[in-house]
Structure formats: C-alpha cells, structure tokens
Design an enzyme around this catalytic site. Structure first.
Site, PDB file in Angstrom:
ATOM      1  N   ASP A 136       0.824  -1.206   0.000  1.00 38.30           N
ATOM      2  CA  ASP A 136       0.000   0.000   0.000  1.00 38.30           C
ATOM      3  C   ASP A 136       0.861   1.260   0.000  1.00 38.30           C
ATOM      4  O   ASP A 136       2.034   1.226   0.358  1.00 38.30           O
ATOM      5  CB  ASP A 136      -0.891   0.025   1.249  1.00 38.30           C
ATOM      6  CG  ASP A 136      -1.781  -1.195   1.356  1.00 38.30           C
ATOM      7  OD1 ASP A 136      -2.374  -1.586   0.337  1.00 38.30           O
ATOM      8  OD2 ASP A 136      -1.874  -1.752   2.472  1.00 38.30           O
ATOM      9  N   ASP A 165      -2.412  -1.415  -5.088  1.00 39.08           N
ATOM     10  CA  ASP A 165      -3.164  -1.869  -3.921  1.00 39.08           C
ATOM     11  C   ASP A 165      -3.839  -0.657  -3.278  1.00 39.08           C
ATOM     12  O   ASP A 165      -4.241   0.271  -3.968  1.00 39.08           O
ATOM     13  CB  ASP A 165      -2.239  -2.612  -2.965  1.00 39.08           C
ATOM     14  CG  ASP A 165      -2.994  -3.580  -2.055  1.00 39.08           C
ATOM     15  OD1 ASP A 165      -4.235  -3.534  -2.018  1.00 39.08           O
ATOM     16  OD2 ASP A 165      -2.342  -4.382  -1.374  1.00 39.08           O
ATOM     17  N   ASP A 169      -4.487   1.847   4.031  1.00 37.32           N
ATOM     18  CA  ASP A 169      -5.151   0.671   4.589  1.00 37.32           C
ATOM     19  C   ASP A 169      -4.760   0.508   6.054  1.00 37.32           C
ATOM     20  O   ASP A 169      -3.569   0.517   6.402  1.00 37.32           O
ATOM     21  CB  ASP A 169      -4.785  -0.588   3.805  1.00 37.32           C
ATOM     22  CG  ASP A 169      -5.532  -0.684   2.474  1.00 37.32           C
ATOM     23  OD1 ASP A 169      -6.273   0.269   2.136  1.00 37.32           O
ATOM     24  OD2 ASP A 169      -5.376  -1.709   1.778  1.00 37.32           O
ATOM     25  N   ARG A 222     -14.114   2.136  -1.767  1.00 41.98           N
ATOM     26  CA  ARG A 222     -13.408   2.165  -0.469  1.00 41.98           C
ATOM     27  C   ARG A 222     -13.034   3.584  -0.065  1.00 41.98           C
ATOM     28  O   ARG A 222     -11.869   3.946   0.011  1.00 41.98           O
ATOM     29  CB  ARG A 222     -12.169   1.276  -0.487  1.00 41.98           C
ATOM     30  CG  ARG A 222     -12.473  -0.179  -0.773  1.00 41.98           C
ATOM     31  CD  ARG A 222     -11.219  -1.040  -0.742  1.00 41.98           C
ATOM     32  NE  ARG A 222     -11.525  -2.429  -1.086  1.00 41.98           N
ATOM     33  CZ  ARG A 222     -10.613  -3.387  -1.227  1.00 41.98           C
ATOM     34  NH1 ARG A 222      -9.337  -3.097  -1.029  1.00 41.98           N
ATOM     35  NH2 ARG A 222     -10.971  -4.609  -1.551  1.00 41.98           N
TER      36      ARG A 222
END
Length: 323
Positions: A136, A165, A169, A222
């Site tokens: 990430d 990715d 996160d 997301r």
C-alpha cells in the site's frame, strides 16, 4: 450529542487558501510545526506526538529515508524533494514524525508501513504509484496512535483495479488512528479498514479510526470501506467517487457533514454494517446503510456543515503546509 468544542481553525489544521477547482494545491501554503496537536481518535490513548523533541534529519534519497525512519527512538524526518524507487514498503519505527517540507516532498514507487508500532505522525507527504506487488501507499497494521495529516496519496486509473493496492489501509486491530486533511485521489480501491471478513477475532473491539476534512476525488471504491470497527467520517468532500463509504461486518460508523457529487453509492452497508448519518448532502445518491447506534464520539470536534465543506476542504486538503 457530542460537545463540539474543538475548533479546527484554532488548531491550525484545516483552513488556508481555498480553491474551487478539483485540485489540492493551495496558492498560499500554511506554515506548520512538528508540535501541532493530533485530533480525532489519534488524540486519545495518551495522544500522538510522533518524534517531537527527538533528533531531526532531512533526507532526499531512498537510502537516507529508509535509514532515518528506522528504530523506535524519537525522531523527526523531513523529506525534501521527490524520492523515486520501485520497492516494497519502508517500515517506520515508533515515535517517528515523517514530514514533507513542502508540496514537492513525494515518495514515488514505494510506500510506508507502520507495523506493530505506536506514536507515528505522517504529515504533508505525497505517496504515489506504488505497485500492488510492493504493498500500500500507507499501511497501518497491529499499531496504535497514528496520525496521517495533509498527505496526498494517488496512483492512476489507467490500469486495472489490481495493478495498485490500497492508498491508506488500516488493518489487524489497529487503534487510535486519524486520517485528516488529506487528498485521496485517482485510484480504484482507496482506503480499507479491516482487511478480511474472517478476521473478526482480531479486529472486533479495535479499528477505531477518524476520517476528517478529507478530499476524495476520482475514486472507484473504499472511501473508506470499514469492517468490524468504530469509525467517524466527517467534514469531507467527495467528487466523482463511485462507491463511497461502505460499512460492513458489524462496523459502527458516525457519518456527518459530508458532501457527495457524482457518486453512485454514497453510503451503504454490506454484511450487516451500520451507520448513523447526520447532515450529509448525498447529491444524486442516497444513504442505504442500516441504521446504527453510534451517535457520539469520545473527543471534541466541530462540524462545518455539509453546505460549507467544499469551500473549506478543496484547496486545503493535501500537501498545503510548509515546515
């Protein structure tokens, strides 16, 4: 209801030159200091101070950066200019502040990982185009007290959804995390809280995360996606975000004072996720999330009002500070 005493402007964390166009670049950058106070969840559990009071280093190369951010002694690491390297995430030690000196401070091709650490601040830093094989852009795992503020995280949407990715996160039971004043843009799957439906034992009762004063632009999904934990999403502007806030797997969210423009699913649930919505402008979309029970937060904050979010956030979120 929460006592809204915390003043964003007084803390020096939000207001600056405001632009109307879809960009996060401010004409007049705001002067900031390493002692600026974290807010939201990152202000709890003793607070988040990063490396304030520790050693100070300025870096402009990949080798110098990886060396400077390692170890758990208190330290402030300034990034000067763009550092390009295709590589795995660089692991960050506890008690660290990573500070971009200005809008040119960018990590390109590699990201950072806060894993099994605490008390970390990442401010005014750009991270871009980190390939999925390298992790990430910013990852937080098994960690607590992390403040991500005034960052600019992006890739592009010229490739398929798995080419990169996540941008930010937050997983594996991390707690007391705030993502604020950040420009999150041009990406497929932007920000995930809780990485797996099967990770309830580790995540339940954890994953306490605040998202405040952020600008989300040209994101497919997301924004964020939230499993199991407790989240607060407020004072944020969403433009061209297809699937916005997804609450799932028992997550409880308080979603307040946000504006959505050209969103297909602004706020929605999957797998028994829950949300309480307060003063959100969903535009042509709507709130289809199951009604939750989270109506207050354990910290003070101020709501801008959904009608005022665009003017306050666009042009201020992102790398608009100088140090």
């Amino acid at each position: 209801m929460t006592n809204f005493k915390w003043i964003v402007a007084a803390a020096g964390l939000l207001f600056g030159q405001v632009l109307a166009a879809p960009t996060a670049t401010s004409t007049h950058a705001k002067r900031a200091t390493v002692s600026d106070a974290a807010f939201g969840y990152a202000s709890l559990n003793g607070g988040t101070t990063g490396g304030a009071g520790g050693t100070t280093t300025t870096v402009s190369s990949y080798a110098a950066f990886t060396s400077a951010v390692s170890g758990d002694d208190a330290k402030v690491v300034y990034v000067d200019g763009t550092i390009k390297q295709t590589a795995d995430q660089v692991k960050i030690g506890s008690n660290t502040s990573i500070i971009g000196k200005d809008a040119n401070a960018i990590l390109e091709g590699f990201g950072v990982l806060v894993k099994e650490k605490e008390n970390v601040i990442i401010r005014n830093l750009g991270v871009s185009k980190v390939l999925a094989d390298n992790g990430d852009a910013i990852g937080v795992q098994y960690s607590n007290n992390v403040w991500i503020d005034h960052c600019d995280v992006s890739s592009d949407r010229d490739h398929d959804k798995d080419y990169y990715d996540g941008l930010i996160d937050i997983t594996h039971g991390s707690d007391y995390v705030t993502v604020s004043n950040t420009f999150i843009h041009d990406h497929w799957k932007a920000s995930l809280v809780g990485h797996s439906d099967s990770n309830e034992d580790e995540d339940s009762g954890h994953l306490t995360v605040t998202y405040a004063n952020n600008y989300w632009y040209n994101v497919n999904s997301r924004a964020p996606s939230f499993r199991f934990g407790t989240g607060h999403v407020y004072n944020s502007y969403y433009l061209d975000v297809s699937d916005g806030i997804n609450t799932r797997d028992g997550a409880q969210l308080l979603v307040e004072s946000n504006q959505f423009v050209d969103s297909k699913k602004a706020l929605y649930s999957t797998d028994d996720g829950y949300a309480v919505s307060n003063d959100n402008d969903f535009g042509d979309s709507e709130n289809t999330a199951e009604e939750g029970t989270l109506t207050s937060m354990p910290y003070d904050y101020t709501l801008l009002g959904s009608a005022n979010v665009k003017a306050a956030v666009v042009g201020t979120a992102g790398q608009t500070l100088t140090f």
